[in-house]
Design a protein around this motif. Structure first.
Motif, short mmCIF file in Angstrom:
data_model
loop_
_atom_site.label_atom_id
_atom_site.label_comp_id
_atom_site.label_asym_id
_atom_site.label_seq_id
_atom_site.Cartn_x
_atom_site.Cartn_y
_atom_site.Cartn_z
N MET A 142 39.69 46.18 43.16
CA MET A 142 40.21 44.81 43.21
C MET A 142 39.72 44.01 44.42
SD MET A 142 44.07 45.17 41.68
CE MET A 142 44.64 46.34 42.90
N ASP B 150 38.14 36.17 39.40
CA ASP B 150 37.33 36.45 40.59
C ASP B 150 38.21 36.43 41.83
OD1 ASP B 150 34.94 36.70 39.21
OD2 ASP B 150 34.42 34.58 39.41
N TRP B 151 38.60 37.61 42.28
CA TRP B 151 39.47 37.70 43.44
C TRP B 151 38.75 37.25 44.71
CZ3 TRP B 151 44.20 37.80 45.04
CH2 TRP B 151 44.46 38.14 46.37
N ASP C 146 34.85 48.77 35.01
CA ASP C 146 36.27 49.09 35.05
C ASP C 146 36.64 49.92 36.27
OD1 ASP C 146 38.98 49.36 33.99
OD2 ASP C 146 38.42 51.41 33.44
N LEU D 276 36.57 46.74 39.00
CA LEU D 276 37.92 46.22 38.79
C LEU D 276 38.98 46.99 39.58
CD1 LEU D 276 39.99 44.40 37.40
CD2 LEU D 276 39.95 45.98 35.45
N SER E 147 35.78 39.54 31.57
CA SER E 147 36.96 39.71 30.71
C SER E 147 36.54 40.24 29.34
CB SER E 147 37.70 38.38 30.54
OG SER E 147 38.18 37.90 31.78
N VAL F 36 40.39 38.81 33.38
CA VAL F 36 40.25 39.12 34.81
C VAL F 36 39.80 37.86 35.54
CG1 VAL F 36 39.77 41.56 34.43
CG2 VAL F 36 37.87 39.95 34.60
N ARG G 151 40.24 42.43 28.63
CA ARG G 151 41.46 41.77 29.09
C ARG G 151 41.08 40.74 30.14
NH1 ARG G 151 41.03 46.79 31.23
NH2 ARG G 151 41.56 47.20 33.42
N VAL H 13 37.01 41.53 41.36
CA VAL H 13 37.78 40.94 40.26
C VAL H 13 39.15 41.61 40.19
CG1 VAL H 13 35.77 40.24 38.90
CG2 VAL H 13 36.76 42.52 38.56
N ILE H 14 40.09 40.93 39.54
CA ILE H 14 41.46 41.44 39.46
C ILE H 14 42.04 41.05 38.11
CG2 ILE H 14 42.48 39.37 40.50
CD1 ILE H 14 44.41 41.27 42.00
N ASP H 15 42.86 41.92 37.53
CA ASP H 15 43.47 41.60 36.25
C ASP H 15 44.84 40.96 36.46
OD1 ASP H 15 45.15 43.69 36.93
OD2 ASP H 15 44.36 45.09 35.46
N LEU I 81 35.68 43.96 29.73
CA LEU I 81 36.83 44.80 30.05
C LEU I 81 37.93 44.74 28.99
CD1 LEU I 81 36.93 43.92 33.83
CD2 LEU I 81 36.45 46.18 32.87
#
Length: 239
Positions: A102, A166-167, A95, A99, A157, A164, A162, A105-107, A160
Motif C-alpha cells: 500500500m 493511487d495512494w 496484487d 497493492l 482496478s 484501487v 476491485r 495503490v490502495i483498495d 485486480l
C-alpha cells in the motif's frame, strides 16, 4: 480475479509482445519510483531507474522469467500461452508486491481503515461498524468521491478485480490534511480493519501483527478467530 487475469491476457494479445507493460496496469514512472526493490527487480534485472522500468515490454518480461530461447519458440508457436503466462504473473505481482504494501495503490477497505474521514458522513452511519465495511465496497456512493475520483486507477482496478486508488498521489493532497485535522478535532467512533475477516471491529477485538513490508503500513491487525491457527507467531509477538 481469474476473470481479471483473462482480461489482462486479452489486452496483451491485442497490443502484442512489444507493448510496454506498466501503462497497461496503470503504473506511470512516478508510481514505479515508489516500488520496493523486490517489486522492482521482479520485472527486470537490467532496469536502473523508474524510466527504464516503464519501458519493459511483455516480451522483455517473458525473457526475464523464462529465458530468450524458450520465449522465442513459444511466441512463434503458442503465443496465447505466453500471453496467459505473462498476465497471470503480472496480476499476481500487482496484487502481492504493489497493492499489499500500500505504498503505491490502495483498495477501498484499507483506504477507509487508513483515512476513516474519507467516508461521506451524510451517507454512512459512522457508529455502525458494518456500515464501514459496506461503504468501502461502494466508493462512488459512500466515500468522498469528489476527492477520490481523480485518484481512481482504472487500469489497476481492472487487473485486480476491485477498485484501487493511487495512494502515492492521494497522500499528498492538501484536502486530506484538512479533513484529517477536522476529524481529529472531533469525537468520532473509530473501528479498525481486521485482515483475516475483512471487516471493521473495535480496537479491543483486534490483535496487532507485523506484516513484514517494513513500511508505513507495516502494523496491521486480525480479529483472530477461535478456530483458526495463526502464524508465524513472531509476527504477532512483535505486532
Amino acid at each position: 480475479m481469474l476473470t481479471a487475469v483473462r482480461g489482462l491476457s486479452d489486452i496483451f494479445e491485442e497490443k502484442g509482445f512489444d507493448a510496454e507493460l506498466m501503462p497497461i496496469v496503470g503504473l506511470c514512472e512516478a508510481a514505479l519510483a515508489e516500488l520496493s526493490d523486490t517489486a522492482f527487480g521482479f520485472l527486470s534485472l537490467d532496469a536502473e531507474t523508474a524510466a527504464d522500468l516503464a519501458k519493459v515490454t511483455v516480451r522483455g518480461f517473458l525473457i526475464r522469467s523464462l529465458g530468450e530461447e524458450l520465449v522465442d519458440t513459444m511466441c512463434l508457436h503458442a503465443p496465447k500461452i505466453m500471453f496467459d503466462f505473462a498476465a497471470s504473473r503480472i496480476a499476481k505481482w500487482l496484487d502481492r508486491a504493489v497493492l499489499r504494501p500500500m505504498d503505491v495503490v490502495i483498495d477501498g477497505l484499507h483506504l477507509v481503515d487508513r483515512l476513516p474521514f474519507i467516508m461521506d458522513a451524510t451517507k454512512v452511519d459512522m457508529a455502525d461498524r458494518n456500515a464501514w465495511t459496506a461503504a468501502a465496497s461502494k466508493p462512488t456512493e459512500c466515500l468522498r468521491w469528489d476527492i477520490l475520483e481523480k485518484y481512481a486507477n482504472d487500469p489497476a482496478s481492472r487487473v485486480l478485480g476491485r477498485p484501487v486508488f493511487d495512494w502515492y498521489r492521494l497522500a499528498n493532497d492538501d484536502q486530506i490534511d484538512a479533513l484529517q485535522d477536522a476529524y481529529l478535532d472531533g469525537e468520532n467512533e473509530r473501528f479498525f480493519l481486521a485482515e483475516d475477516t475483512s471487516r471493521f471491529v473495535g480496537r479491543d477485538d483486534l490483535t496487532r501483527y507485523r506484516a513484514d513490508f517494513h513500511n508505513f503500513g507495516d502494523r496491521r491487525a486480525i480479529e483472530r478467530l477461535g478456530d483458526v491457527t495463526y502464524g508465524p507467531l513472531r509476527r504477532l509477538t512483535f505486532g
